[in-house]
Design an enzyme around this catalytic site. Structure first.
Site, PDB file in Angstrom:
ATOM      1  CB  CYS A 133      -0.941  -0.010   1.209  1.00  0.00           C
ATOM      2  SG  CYS A 133      -2.017   1.438   1.310  1.00  0.00           S
ATOM      3  CB  CYS A 136      -0.637   2.347   3.953  1.00  0.00           C
ATOM      4  SG  CYS A 136      -2.273   1.858   3.397  1.00  0.00           S
ATOM      5  CG  ASP A 137       3.109   1.094   4.577  1.00  0.00           C
ATOM      6  OD1 ASP A 137       2.643   1.570   5.630  1.00  0.00           O
ATOM      7  OD2 ASP A 137       2.907  -0.072   4.209  1.00  0.00           O
TER       8      ASP A 137
END
Length: 318
Positions: A133, A136-137
């Site tokens: 992701c 997300c990261d």
């Protein structure tokens, strides 16, 4: 007999459980083999509102579970093998239990599982340099080298997004041609930070004592192995919605994602609702999953009160 059963946890299922429990509906939540969903494999979550210093993924899920339990939600661990939505009450068969469960309404929040390469070093380093992701990261790799594995639109999109943070992004694909649409390919190729390592088959995620070192690949053109150095490896080869247990009872799209009536969480079966990544092909974020869990619980409550008119004819024709 339960008023409502929630199949699956994660941010969507747990949020639905909180809302149902606060409405005195005493829901039963059936946890699968990975209680808490994909966030339990994530280290620090920095983009969930309310946690300015960030929070560990497992801790966030544990807090949501405790919150649902506080209001009276019941939890049961197990794997749903079969459901019968042909008549109410609905029946749900859980692995290891002789008698099926019965419910007036069901909320499906079983999520979607990211596809992995299945190579050595991959699973061991999820959350430690390996991710599925970008949104997300990506922030954790500011100024670092990143590899994106994949050849479709999602890989192009993730590679372009990650250039906001990385010093450079190398796109690795096992073929010399990409599956992505021309507009997505052009967008990635026009980005000077994106480098290309095509016709290379991933073999192993390589680490040393300091952490992730890169990705070992087989250069199919030169017929030799080599290491593409990077600080992070993002796998972007798609997701698989966890809907196989439903059979053909619930309407899904060509990829298996549950189709819901626009603006609601209603499925084609009155009294059955879907929320989170199992019906979300676009956003796939913890916060959007939680929001759809709230919607599912409220839709479920209205249905039980007899206030919901279920008419799919117009939405399905569009």
């Amino acid at each position: 007999m339960y008023k409502s059963i929630v199949i699956g946890t994660g941010p969507s299922g747990l949020t639905a459980a909180i809302y149902l429990a606060r409405a005195n509906l005493s829901p039963l939540v059936i946890e699968g083999i990975q209680p808490g969903g994909q966030l339990t494999t994530t280290t620090e979550v920095e983009n969930f509102p309310g946690f300015p210093q960030g929070i560990m993924g497992p801790e966030l899920m544990d807090n949501m579970r405790k919150q649902a339990e506080r209001f009276g939600a019941e939890f049961r661990n197990g794997w749903v093998e079969e459901v019968d939505f042909s008549k109410r009450p609905f029946t749900i068969k859980v692995e290891g239990q002789e008698a099926p469960l019965q419910a007036e309404t069901v909320i499906i929040s079983t999520g979607a599982s990211a596809k992995y390469l299945g190579i050595p070093g991959e699973q061991e380093n999820v959350g430690r340099g390996v991710s599925t992701c970008a949104t997300c990261d990506g922030f954790f790799f500011r100024g670092k080298k990143i590899i994106v594995v994949g050849g479709g639109d999602s890989a192009m999109e993730e590679a372009s997004f990650l250039t906001r943070f990385a010093s450079d992004v190398t796109l690795v694909h096992r073929r010399d041609e990409l599956k992505a649409s021309k507009i997505m390919q052009d967008r990635a190729r026009d980005n000077e930070k994106v480098k290309w390592a095509l016709n290379r088959t991933p073999l192993e995620v390589v680490t040393d004592e300091k952490g992730l070192k890169g990705l070992k690949v087989h250069n199919n053109e030169a017929n030799k192995e080599e290491i593409v150095e990077a600080d992070g490896v993002f796998i972007a080869i798609g997701h698989t919605p966890n809907t196989a247990f439903l059979g053909s009872q619930i309407t899904t799209d060509d990829h298996g994602y549950i189709v819901v009536k626009p603006g609601t969480t209603e499925t084609n079966i009155p009294g059955v609702f879907a929320c989170g990544d199992v019906q979300d092909t676009k956003y796939r974020q913890a916060i959007t999953a939680a929001g759809s869990g709230c919607m599912a619980a409220m839709d479920c409550e209205k249905f039980l009160e007899g206030d919901m008119v279920h008419d799919w004819s117009e939405s399905l024709d569009q």
